[in-house]
Design an enzyme around this catalytic site. Sequence first.
Site, PDB file in Angstrom:
ATOM      1  N   HIS A  19       7.580 -45.702 -40.918  1.00 36.42           N
ATOM      2  CA  HIS A  19       7.505 -46.502 -39.730  1.00 36.42           C
ATOM      3  C   HIS A  19       7.920 -47.954 -39.952  1.00 36.42           C
ATOM      4  O   HIS A  19       7.942 -48.762 -39.027  1.00 36.42           O
ATOM      5  CB  HIS A  19       6.051 -46.356 -39.217  1.00 36.42           C
ATOM      6  CG  HIS A  19       5.268 -47.520 -38.820  1.00 36.42           C
ATOM      7  ND1 HIS A  19       4.178 -48.014 -39.465  1.00 36.42           N
ATOM      8  CD2 HIS A  19       5.449 -48.321 -37.748  1.00 36.42           C
ATOM      9  CE1 HIS A  19       3.682 -49.037 -38.829  1.00 36.42           C
ATOM     10  NE2 HIS A  19       4.420 -49.255 -37.781  1.00 36.42           N
ATOM     11  N   TYR A  55      -0.963 -40.773 -32.218  1.00 37.49           N
ATOM     12  CA  TYR A  55      -0.317 -41.505 -33.310  1.00 37.49           C
ATOM     13  C   TYR A  55       1.152 -41.755 -32.970  1.00 37.49           C
ATOM     14  O   TYR A  55       1.670 -42.869 -33.099  1.00 37.49           O
ATOM     15  CB  TYR A  55      -0.434 -40.695 -34.607  1.00 37.49           C
ATOM     16  CG  TYR A  55       0.015 -41.438 -35.832  1.00 37.49           C
ATOM     17  CD1 TYR A  55      -0.881 -42.177 -36.588  1.00 37.49           C
ATOM     18  CD2 TYR A  55       1.346 -41.420 -36.218  1.00 37.49           C
ATOM     19  CE1 TYR A  55      -0.461 -42.871 -37.707  1.00 37.49           C
ATOM     20  CE2 TYR A  55       1.779 -42.122 -37.326  1.00 37.49           C
ATOM     21  CZ  TYR A  55       0.863 -42.838 -38.067  1.00 37.49           C
ATOM     22  OH  TYR A  55       1.286 -43.538 -39.180  1.00 37.49           O
ATOM     23  N   HIS A  70      -4.117 -52.130 -35.775  1.00 38.00           N
ATOM     24  CA  HIS A  70      -3.281 -53.102 -35.058  1.00 38.00           C
ATOM     25  C   HIS A  70      -3.124 -52.813 -33.555  1.00 38.00           C
ATOM     26  O   HIS A  70      -2.046 -52.627 -33.024  1.00 38.00           O
ATOM     27  CB  HIS A  70      -1.953 -53.419 -35.755  1.00 38.00           C
ATOM     28  CG  HIS A  70      -1.068 -52.280 -36.184  1.00 38.00           C
ATOM     29  ND1 HIS A  70      -0.609 -51.311 -35.350  1.00 38.00           N
ATOM     30  CD2 HIS A  70      -0.505 -52.024 -37.388  1.00 38.00           C
ATOM     31  CE1 HIS A  70       0.181 -50.506 -36.018  1.00 38.00           C
ATOM     32  NE2 HIS A  70       0.258 -50.903 -37.247  1.00 38.00           N
ATOM     33  N   ASP A 117      -1.982 -50.408 -45.425  1.00 38.61           N
ATOM     34  CA  ASP A 117      -2.918 -49.278 -45.431  1.00 38.61           C
ATOM     35  C   ASP A 117      -2.595 -48.311 -46.561  1.00 38.61           C
ATOM     36  O   ASP A 117      -3.431 -47.464 -46.921  1.00 38.61           O
ATOM     37  CB  ASP A 117      -2.978 -48.561 -44.075  1.00 38.61           C
ATOM     38  CG  ASP A 117      -1.633 -48.233 -43.488  1.00 38.61           C
ATOM     39  OD1 ASP A 117      -0.648 -48.917 -43.818  1.00 38.61           O
ATOM     40  OD2 ASP A 117      -1.547 -47.298 -42.673  1.00 38.61           O
ATOM     41  N   GLU A 140       3.392 -50.738 -46.138  1.00 36.88           N
ATOM     42  CA  GLU A 140       2.365 -51.255 -45.232  1.00 36.88           C
ATOM     43  C   GLU A 140       1.011 -51.188 -45.957  1.00 36.88           C
ATOM     44  O   GLU A 140       0.741 -50.275 -46.733  1.00 36.88           O
ATOM     45  CB  GLU A 140       2.331 -50.486 -43.907  1.00 36.88           C
ATOM     46  CG  GLU A 140       1.488 -51.226 -42.878  1.00 36.88           C
ATOM     47  CD  GLU A 140       1.657 -50.737 -41.437  1.00 36.88           C
ATOM     48  OE1 GLU A 140       2.304 -49.687 -41.208  1.00 36.88           O
ATOM     49  OE2 GLU A 140       1.119 -51.420 -40.537  1.00 36.88           O
ATOM     50  N   HIS A 178      -1.644 -40.063 -43.470  1.00 38.91           N
ATOM     51  CA  HIS A 178      -2.880 -40.111 -42.682  1.00 38.91           C
ATOM     52  C   HIS A 178      -3.190 -38.703 -42.177  1.00 38.91           C
ATOM     53  O   HIS A 178      -2.284 -37.983 -41.752  1.00 38.91           O
ATOM     54  CB  HIS A 178      -2.730 -41.003 -41.439  1.00 38.91           C
ATOM     55  CG  HIS A 178      -2.405 -42.435 -41.733  1.00 38.91           C
ATOM     56  ND1 HIS A 178      -3.321 -43.322 -42.236  1.00 38.91           N
ATOM     57  CD2 HIS A 178      -1.257 -43.144 -41.565  1.00 38.91           C
ATOM     58  CE1 HIS A 178      -2.765 -44.512 -42.362  1.00 38.91           C
ATOM     59  NE2 HIS A 178      -1.509 -44.436 -41.979  1.00 38.91           N
ATOM     60  N   HIS A 185       5.690 -46.365 -48.939  1.00 40.90           N
ATOM     61  CA  HIS A 185       5.650 -47.252 -47.767  1.00 40.90           C
ATOM     62  C   HIS A 185       4.798 -48.462 -48.126  1.00 40.90           C
ATOM     63  O   HIS A 185       3.683 -48.304 -48.638  1.00 40.90           O
ATOM     64  CB  HIS A 185       5.029 -46.460 -46.599  1.00 40.90           C
ATOM     65  CG  HIS A 185       4.901 -47.189 -45.315  1.00 40.90           C
ATOM     66  ND1 HIS A 185       5.642 -48.294 -44.990  1.00 40.90           N
ATOM     67  CD2 HIS A 185       4.089 -46.958 -44.244  1.00 40.90           C
ATOM     68  CE1 HIS A 185       5.299 -48.706 -43.778  1.00 40.90           C
ATOM     69  NE2 HIS A 185       4.349 -47.922 -43.314  1.00 40.90           N
ATOM     70  N   ASP A 220       4.112 -41.920 -43.242  1.00 40.13           N
ATOM     71  CA  ASP A 220       3.467 -41.980 -41.924  1.00 40.13           C
ATOM     72  C   ASP A 220       3.847 -40.796 -41.012  1.00 40.13           C
ATOM     73  O   ASP A 220       3.122 -40.493 -40.063  1.00 40.13           O
ATOM     74  CB  ASP A 220       3.869 -43.277 -41.195  1.00 40.13           C
ATOM     75  CG  ASP A 220       3.051 -44.480 -41.659  1.00 40.13           C
ATOM     76  OD1 ASP A 220       1.952 -44.291 -42.207  1.00 40.13           O
ATOM     77  OD2 ASP A 220       3.519 -45.608 -41.446  1.00 40.13           O
TER      78      ASP A 220
HETATM   79 FE1  FEO Z   1       3.021 -47.717 -41.450  1.00 42.17          FE
HETATM   80 FE2  FEO Z   1       0.223 -45.907 -42.285  1.00 42.17          FE
HETATM   81  O1  FEO Z   1       1.397 -47.366 -42.316  1.00 42.17           O
END
Ligand code: FEO
Length: 397
Positions: free
Chosen positions: A147, A194, A28, A86, A84, A227, A82, A166
Site C-alpha cells: 500500500h 480494509y 490512521h 505497523d 510502514e 494483517h 513494507h 498488506d
Molecule cells: Fe501499509 Fe499494514 O501497513
Amino acid sequence: MTEPLQATRLSDRVYWVGAIDWGVRDFHGYLTTRGTTYNAYLILADKITLIDTVKAPFGREMLHRIASVIDPGTIDYIISNHSEMDHSGALPEVIAEVKPERVFASPRGVEALARHFHLDGIEAVKEGDSLSLGSATLAFVETPMLHWPDSMFTYLADERLLFSSDAFGMHLATSERFADEIDDSILEYEGAKYFANILLPLSNLVTRLLDKVGKLNLAIDAIAPSHGPVWRKDVGVPVRRYGSWAAQERTNKAVVVYDTMWQSTDLMARAIGDGLAASGASVKLMPLKSCHRSDVATEVLDAGALIVGSPSLNGGMFPTVADLLTYLKGLKPRNLISAAFGSYGWSGGAVEQVEAALREMNVELVGEAVRVKYVPDADALSQCCALGAQIAEKLRQ
Ligand code: FEO
C-alpha cells in the site's frame, strides 16, 4: 504446561511469530472495531529468515514468539516487505538484539527505512530477484502502492507460500490464525472494510497488480498477509474478492449518509430512503451521529449511489459531513451517482457545499438537490421521496 506467546506453525519450516493488538481502534482514521494483528513470519531454512516485524510496542511479543521456536539470535536474514511502521516499528530493536547477517527491502523500502529509522546497510532486492536461504529460495515481486511505494511480496516457492504484505489482509484480532477457522462473513466484511479504507484509491493499480501476479503463474497454496488470518485453503477467495472490489461495479445499493441538528435532515433522509426502497433499491441509512466514516466507506464500496444530507450550521456544512466528504474524496470511489439534501434556518449554504464536494469527487449528480427551510412539510417529504425514486430508477439503467 502451555506457555504464553507461542509461535503458530504454518508448515515444518514456517511459523507465524507476529503480535495481536486486541485494543487498537484507530488506524490512521479507520475504526478498527475488531482490533488487528501485525504478522511476522519465521522461515527455518539454512539461513533462518524473519519476514517483517511488528509495530514498535509489540516487539517483545514477537521476540517471545520467535523464542518459542528458536533462539532469536540465530536469525540470519530479515526481509522487510513494507516500511510502514505497523510492520517496521520494531525493526531497529530487532536488528540491535538479533544482529542479523543481512537485511533486505525493496529499493524504495531501503530509502524509506533509512529515512524512518536512520538504518544503514539494508540491501535492496528488486522485482524478479531471488535470494537463496540454502535449503529454500525466496523470490520478490514489487507491488508499489499496495500500500506504499516500497511494498513488495515475497514468495517461498518451496512451500508455495506468498507473503503478501498488506494485500489480502484485514484488521481482525483473533485467537485463530487461519482464515478457514473464522466465519467467512466476518472475513468478507473485514476484508472489504480494509480494502475500502486503505486500498480503494489504488483500485486501478490493484487490478493491474493482480494481473501481473497472475501472469507470473506462481503456484500458491497459501497466502500469508501482514494483517489478519493466513489463507491456507482456497486462496482464490481473497484474490477474487480483490478483483471484485477493485472493479467497483455499480450496484442497486444506495447509501444515504447525513447528520442532523433538530431532526429535519433526519426526516428528509428517511423519506429519501423510503423513495429508494419503494422503487426497488437496496437502502442503507447512515446517520453520522452513530456511524463512523470508515463504516460509511465500507458501505460505499459496493454501492451504486451516495446521497449526502447536511443541515446548515453557520452558513456551511455540518462538521461531521465535512469530515466524511474529505475522507471519501481521498478514497476516490468510482461509478457512483449522487445527490445532496438538507435543511436550513436562514442563510442555508450546506447543500451547496455538499454538492460542490460531490462534484470534486467526480460522482454523477442526479436530480435536483432538496433544501428545506426549518422543518419539512408533507410536500417537502414527497419531494424527498421522489428524489429517492429518481435515483433508484437511475440505478436500474
Ligand atoms: Fe501499509 Fe499494514 O501497513
